[in-house]
Design a protein around this motif. Structure first.
Motif, short mmCIF file in Angstrom:
data_model
loop_
_atom_site.label_atom_id
_atom_site.label_comp_id
_atom_site.label_asym_id
_atom_site.label_seq_id
_atom_site.Cartn_x
_atom_site.Cartn_y
_atom_site.Cartn_z
N LYS A 278 -41.09 -48.88 11.19
CA LYS A 278 -41.61 -49.03 12.67
C LYS A 278 -40.47 -48.45 13.35
N ALA A 279 -39.36 -48.45 13.02
CA ALA A 279 -37.84 -47.43 13.81
C ALA A 279 -37.85 -46.33 13.66
N GLY A 280 -38.77 -45.51 12.96
CA GLY A 280 -38.90 -44.03 12.64
C GLY A 280 -38.47 -43.68 11.13
N GLY A 281 -38.46 -44.52 10.23
CA GLY A 281 -38.10 -44.35 8.92
C GLY A 281 -36.73 -43.71 8.69
N ILE A 282 -36.72 -43.00 7.67
CA ILE A 282 -35.30 -42.42 7.17
C ILE A 282 -35.29 -40.98 7.40
N ASN A 283 -34.59 -40.53 8.51
CA ASN A 283 -34.68 -39.31 9.08
C ASN A 283 -35.93 -38.91 9.18
N GLY A 284 -37.17 -39.66 9.92
CA GLY A 284 -38.56 -39.40 10.05
C GLY A 284 -39.18 -39.55 8.99
N ARG A 285 -38.69 -39.86 7.75
CA ARG A 285 -39.57 -40.05 6.57
C ARG A 285 -39.94 -41.72 6.41
N PRO A 286 -40.91 -42.14 6.17
CA PRO A 286 -41.46 -43.56 5.87
C PRO A 286 -41.10 -43.76 4.47
N ILE A 287 -40.51 -45.13 4.23
CA ILE A 287 -40.16 -45.66 2.91
C ILE A 287 -41.34 -46.21 2.38
N LYS A 288 -41.81 -46.05 1.28
CA LYS A 288 -42.98 -46.53 0.51
C LYS A 288 -42.58 -47.21 -0.77
N PHE B 152 -60.60 -28.52 17.34
CA PHE B 152 -60.68 -29.90 16.95
C PHE B 152 -60.79 -29.68 15.37
N LEU B 153 -61.15 -28.45 14.52
CA LEU B 153 -61.09 -28.40 13.33
C LEU B 153 -59.78 -28.23 12.73
N LEU B 154 -58.72 -27.67 13.72
CA LEU B 154 -57.54 -27.45 13.03
C LEU B 154 -56.58 -28.89 13.32
N ILE B 155 -57.19 -29.69 14.30
CA ILE B 155 -56.21 -31.12 14.42
C ILE B 155 -55.79 -31.86 13.12
N PRO B 156 -56.74 -31.87 12.13
CA PRO B 156 -56.25 -32.73 11.01
C PRO B 156 -55.28 -31.86 10.10
N SER B 157 -55.28 -30.60 9.98
CA SER B 157 -54.31 -29.90 9.38
C SER B 157 -53.05 -29.87 10.24
N LEU B 158 -53.12 -29.73 11.47
CA LEU B 158 -51.75 -30.11 12.21
C LEU B 158 -51.20 -31.25 12.24
N VAL B 159 -52.00 -32.44 12.23
CA VAL B 159 -51.46 -33.59 11.88
C VAL B 159 -50.62 -33.70 10.66
N LEU B 160 -51.34 -33.43 9.43
CA LEU B 160 -51.02 -33.56 8.15
C LEU B 160 -49.56 -32.60 7.96
N ALA B 161 -49.72 -31.39 8.58
CA ALA B 161 -48.27 -30.68 8.60
C ALA B 161 -47.22 -31.32 9.27
N GLY B 162 -47.64 -32.35 10.27
CA GLY B 162 -46.42 -32.79 11.00
C GLY B 162 -45.92 -34.14 10.06
N GLU B 163 -46.70 -34.48 9.23
CA GLU B 163 -46.27 -35.72 8.58
C GLU B 163 -45.31 -35.47 7.36
N LYS B 164 -44.40 -36.26 7.32
CA LYS B 164 -43.61 -36.13 6.08
C LYS B 164 -43.68 -36.97 4.79
N ASP B 165 -43.37 -36.51 3.73
CA ASP B 165 -43.63 -37.28 2.46
C ASP B 165 -42.78 -38.54 2.53
N PRO B 166 -43.45 -39.67 2.14
CA PRO B 166 -42.45 -40.88 2.04
C PRO B 166 -41.54 -40.72 1.03
N ILE B 167 -40.54 -41.40 1.04
CA ILE B 167 -39.51 -41.66 0.00
C ILE B 167 -39.73 -43.00 -0.61
N LYS B 168 -40.10 -42.80 -2.02
CA LYS B 168 -40.64 -43.59 -2.83
C LYS B 168 -39.38 -44.50 -3.55
N ILE B 169 -39.55 -45.87 -3.35
CA ILE B 169 -38.50 -46.89 -3.77
C ILE B 169 -39.50 -47.74 -4.68
#
Length: 390
Positions: A60-70, A13-30
């Motif tokens: 909603k459709a998955g962003g840009i190659n898995g990365r969200p636009i911000k 349970f303690l590792l779950i947040p780290s695993l989630v964060l590791a799976g997230e991709k940095d947003p593309i800033k526009i």
């Protein structure tokens, strides 16, 4: 055994947040900056909302190659100085990959050299041609793109329709700002190619509240049509002045005015007025064979039914500019990633993107990519927009 199992479960349970964060991709800033206050806010504010809608749909459709636009947002207030400040913040503080906006030609010209020097791609939502023109006082525009039709394209659409009406004598009334000057330049330059004579030309400050003196001068030259080049309330004032003076020749407005606000402000004086427009303003009247029709239908559904933007900001000819800007960038990002140089080159290679404002065919020589076939001529009839030339 039980205690050991409990410890393992707790560790998981303690590792779950780290695993989630590791799976997230940095947003593309526009970066995105528009006139959210000031005299052009009636255009800039809904443009911002459309940009947010486009980004929401992409994410909603998955962003840009898995990365969200911000989107990193800023308000230019329609002020070139404020636009420059926002541009520098985007580049030096926010470290954006690219930018969309601004709202007015003057603010676009103010930030043009900044993005050129920094080599940051920007897809502008301004009407004037100078932002993508090069040479002399226009400087370079390798990183500058735009989604609205060029003023020169809108002028050609008007003049081609005038030929069909057998009009030969034209009077001009143009705003003194950058957009108006750009329109006047093309109106004068292209007239001879269409067998037209400019019999008179007057100008006005876009903040003026009466243009009767200029119109009286134009009327004395017996024109067969008047072309007004401005955006905002000034266009409606001109229509009212024409009606008050009983000038009985067709009034053509520019491509920045088609929308419900113009009819609201001009009232009955709008009747019979003609202007070039994106197909968005009369999309239901388009033939079913037009490839833009289903694309526009989907956009209108999202705008009115899903995001309910039409409840406060009814659709006008500007409504699709930010949608096309975001989606052109998204298409290039999918191909090039967030490397700015590669992104610029990918934008130049877009050929056939079916947007709201036209089918974009970009190239190193054309950073807008829209031709006359992207526009229609509309006429105000009984308070509605009628397609009169396709």
């Amino acid at each position: 055994m039980f205690i050991r199992g409990l410890k393992i479960l707790l560790l998981a349970f303690l590792l779950i947040p780290s695993l989630v964060l590791a799976g997230e991709k940095d947003p593309i800033k526009i970066g995105a900056f528009f006139a959210l206050s000031g005299p052009a806010a009636f255009i800039g504010t809904p443009t911002k909302l459309v940009a947010e809608m486009a980004v929401a749909e992409i994410n909603k459709a998955g962003g840009i190659n898995g990365r969200p636009i911000k989107l990193v947002m800023a308000d230019t207030e329609g002020d070139p100085t404020k636009a420059i400040m926002a541009a520098k913040r985007f580049i030096n503080v926010d470290k954006v990959v690219a930018v969309i906006g601004p709202t007015r030609t003057d603010t676009g010209m103010a930030v043009k050299p900044i993005f050129e020097r920094a080599r940051v791609p920007i897809v502008m939502t301004v009407g004037g041609d100078p932002v993508i023109m090069e040479g002399g006082r226009f400087g370079s525009a390798r990183y500058i793109f735009k989604t609205p039709q060029r003023s020169s394209i809108a002028v050609r659409k008007i003049y081609a329709y005038m030929q069909k009406m057998h009009i030969t004598r034209v009077a001009l009334l143009t705003a003194s700002d950058g957009f108006g000057q750009d329109g006047r330049r093309w109106l004068k330059k292209l007239a001879p190619k269409y067998g037209l004579t400019i019999v008179a030309s007057e100008s006005f400050n876009p903040r003026d509240t009466d243009m009767t003196s200029q119109l009286v001068k134009l009327a004395t030259t017996n024109p067969e049509a008047i072309v007004c080049w401005t955006i905002g309330p000034a266009g409606a004032i001109v229509a009212k002045n024409v009606r008050q003076l009983k000038i009985d020749v067709p009034l053509f407005q520019c491509h920045g005015l088609p929308g419900p606000k113009y009819i609201e402000l001009a009232g009955s004086a709008a009747e019979g007025n003609l202007m070039p427009s994106t197909k968005l303003m009369a999309w239901e009247q388009l033939p079913d064979s037009d490839p833009q029709k289903p694309v526009i239908a989907h956009f209108v559904h999202l705008y009115n039914k899903v995001y309910r933007l039409g409840e406060k900001f009814p659709i006008n000819t500007h409504s699709g500019y930010a949608w096309d800007a975001v989606n052109l960038l998204a298409q290039a990002l999918r191909k090039a990633g967030d490397n700015r140089q590669a992104l610029r080159e990918a934008l130049e290679e877009i050929n056939g993107y079916v947007g709201i404002s036209g089918i974009y065919r970009l190239s190193p020589q054309d950073h807008c990519g829209l031709d006359v076939d992207s526009m229609i001529i509309v006429k105000v009839e009984q308070g509605h927009w009628k397609l009169v030339d396709y």
